[in-house]
Design a protein around this motif. Structure first.
Motif, mmCIF file in Angstrom:
data_model
loop_
_atom_site.group_PDB
_atom_site.id
_atom_site.type_symbol
_atom_site.label_atom_id
_atom_site.label_comp_id
_atom_site.label_asym_id
_atom_site.label_seq_id
_atom_site.Cartn_x
_atom_site.Cartn_y
_atom_site.Cartn_z
ATOM 1 N N LYS A 116 11.014 -2.585 8.014
ATOM 2 C CA LYS A 116 10.766 -2.043 6.450
ATOM 3 C C LYS A 116 9.853 -3.456 6.266
ATOM 4 N N PHE A 117 8.678 -3.217 5.185
ATOM 5 C CA PHE A 117 8.039 -4.131 5.278
ATOM 6 C C PHE A 117 7.562 -4.172 3.459
ATOM 7 N N ASP A 118 8.396 -5.126 2.721
ATOM 8 C CA ASP A 118 8.345 -5.164 0.934
ATOM 9 C C ASP A 118 6.792 -5.322 0.589
ATOM 10 N N ASN A 119 6.591 -4.662 -0.718
ATOM 11 C CA ASN A 119 6.167 -4.941 -0.763
ATOM 12 C C ASN A 119 5.412 -5.255 -2.147
ATOM 13 N N GLU A 120 4.518 -6.381 -2.373
ATOM 14 C CA GLU A 120 5.191 -7.586 -3.476
ATOM 15 C C GLU A 120 4.123 -7.229 -4.380
ATOM 16 N N LYS A 121 2.945 -6.354 -4.281
ATOM 17 C CA LYS A 121 2.780 -5.699 -5.176
ATOM 18 C C LYS A 121 3.180 -4.683 -6.245
ATOM 19 N N PHE A 122 3.954 -3.837 -5.224
ATOM 20 C CA PHE A 122 4.620 -2.656 -5.538
ATOM 21 C C PHE A 122 6.282 -2.384 -5.152
ATOM 22 N N PRO A 123 7.248 -3.082 -5.868
ATOM 23 C CA PRO A 123 8.104 -3.747 -5.002
ATOM 24 C C PRO A 123 9.136 -2.076 -4.839
ATOM 25 N N GLU A 124 8.416 -0.948 -5.275
ATOM 26 C CA GLU A 124 9.623 0.444 -5.380
ATOM 27 C C GLU A 124 8.461 0.793 -4.496
ATOM 28 N N TYR A 125 8.058 0.682 -4.112
ATOM 29 C CA TYR A 125 7.272 1.213 -2.310
ATOM 30 C C TYR A 125 7.031 0.470 -1.530
ATOM 31 N N PRO A 126 7.914 0.226 -0.349
ATOM 32 C CA PRO A 126 7.966 -0.710 0.804
ATOM 33 C C PRO A 126 7.453 0.134 1.833
ATOM 34 N N ARG A 127 7.129 -0.097 2.836
ATOM 35 C CA ARG A 127 6.221 0.782 3.737
ATOM 36 C C ARG A 127 7.309 0.025 5.248
#
Length: 373
Positions: A296-307
């Motif tokens: 799982k990669f955290d999304n710093e710009k949009f935290p609710e949308y990880p990849r």
């Protein structure tokens, strides 16, 4: 990692491949652990083990890449030791006696004479599941026993922190010590099954029917839009648009399809291992893989949308009865079974936060005691 004490002097060496161009002798970098060796283990004793990194909360182990990062960093002393655990699983010399040709069951008897220390854990072996242990002795033909032992170790039901083991090691009790590869041991890793969509396929060079598949997960429109609004290709470049049996756009070009309800957005997770194709697999098909890790990669710009991505994906079979991939909820759940990959700088911040909480707790206790008195 090899640790031990010779002529009263403790030492610790790691595999040279784990530290790139650095000195594999890490003794000077872990003085407190070396002192534990010198104070607690017999002289002229050499042990085989594994260097692990533990979370500052003490409840879980971190990903093996964190342990390697620590060894390859400039950290030393307490800065390194606060995250370090050495799990000892074999003994090579005991008080000067060479044990390498002894069968494993005899070496384990020698190992059981040693007591664990703060940073050095001695592998515990049991013959019954009622006891908490790091390993269990099973009849090699008793599959139920082996599966039960694997479940206990995987789910940390043995009293150890989570993620102490990325798999299980099957060892024959009659085998001698061998290095660097022991032919009497076999590692079995835990895998996660995933149903993913084929985005592309490439024929392996020199073969006629062996392919690698580029696989992804069906992505809700709001996730796809968030990915496409990222500035790095690691995010927007993985978005694919699937329509009418083919990929019609990749990356930023998918933006023009955000209002097209006939398009399926698919985010690339990774490439499969080589697979001999016995049944034709087409672009858009759903296939099942066994992945060693789901990341799982955290999304710093949009935290609710990880990849998400996977590491090492072995193709199991096509799933023709399905026309959708596993859901994001399923993939996210599988990713939670993996140890965390935390940068060293972030580890230090977590440690500082825990220390502050600890200080506050101590002060409250002292104030409370004063009031009671």
């Amino acid at each position: 990692m090899t640790i031990g004490k010779v002529n009263g002097k403790g030492f610790a060496f790691v595999d040279p491949e784990d530290v790139k161009e650095k000195d594999p002798n890490v003794s000077k970098r872990i003085p407190a652990i070396i002192k534990e060796i010198e104070d607690n283990f017999p002289d002229n004793t050499i042990l085989d083990g594994e260097f692990l990194a533990i979370h500052p909360n003490g409840k879980e182990m971190l990903h093996r890449t964190v342990a390697n990062s620590l060894l390859n960093s400039k950290a030393s002393g307490e800065e390194l030791e606060r995250y370090a655990i050495i799990v000892v699983f074999d003994i090579i010399y005991f008080e000067g006696e060479d044990l390498r040709n002894l069968p494993l069951h005899e070496r384990l008897e020698y190992l059981s004479r040693l007591k664990p220390t703060e940073h050095i854990w001695i592998e515990r072996i049991a013959t019954t599941f009622e006891k908490k242990a790091d390993g269990y002795i099973c009849d090699g033909s008793n599959i139920d026993c082996i599966l039960k032992a694997a479940e206990i170790i995987r789910d940390a039901k043995n009293g150890r922190p989570k993620f102490c083991a990325e798999g299980v090691m099957l060892k024959r009790l009659d085998g001698p010590y061998e290095s660097p590869q022991n032919h009497y041991w076999m590692k079995v890793k835990f895998y996660h099954e995933l149903d993913l969509r084929v985005l592309d396929k490439k024929l392996v060079k020199g073969t006629k029917d062996v392919y690698n598949y580029y696989l992804g997960y069906d992505t809700p429109r709001d996730y796809a839009e968030a990915y496409l609004n990222m500035t790095t290709k690691d995010w927007y470049g993985k978005v694919h648009c699937y329509k009418n049996g083919k990929i019609v756009a990749v990356g930023k070009d998918c933006k023009k399809y955000l209002n097209d309800n006939s398009v399926i957005f698919v985010t690339l997770m990774g490439k499969s291992d080589n697979h001999k194709e016995r049944t034709q697999i087409k672009i858009g098909d759903i296939i099942r893989i066994a992945a060693e890790e789901v990341l799982k990669f955290d999304n710093e710009k949009f935290p609710e949308y990880p990849r998400y991505s996977f590491y090492i994906g072995r193709v199991l079979e096509p799933i023709p009865e399905k026309d959708v991939t596993d859901s994001l909820e399923t993939i996210d759940k599988l990713s939670s079974f993996e140890p965390q990959r935390i940068p060293i700088e972030e580890l230090q911040h977590i440690q500082q936060d825990i220390a502050k909480i600890g200080d506050t707790y101590v002060r409250i206790i002292k104030i409370g005691d004063a009031r009671l008195s």
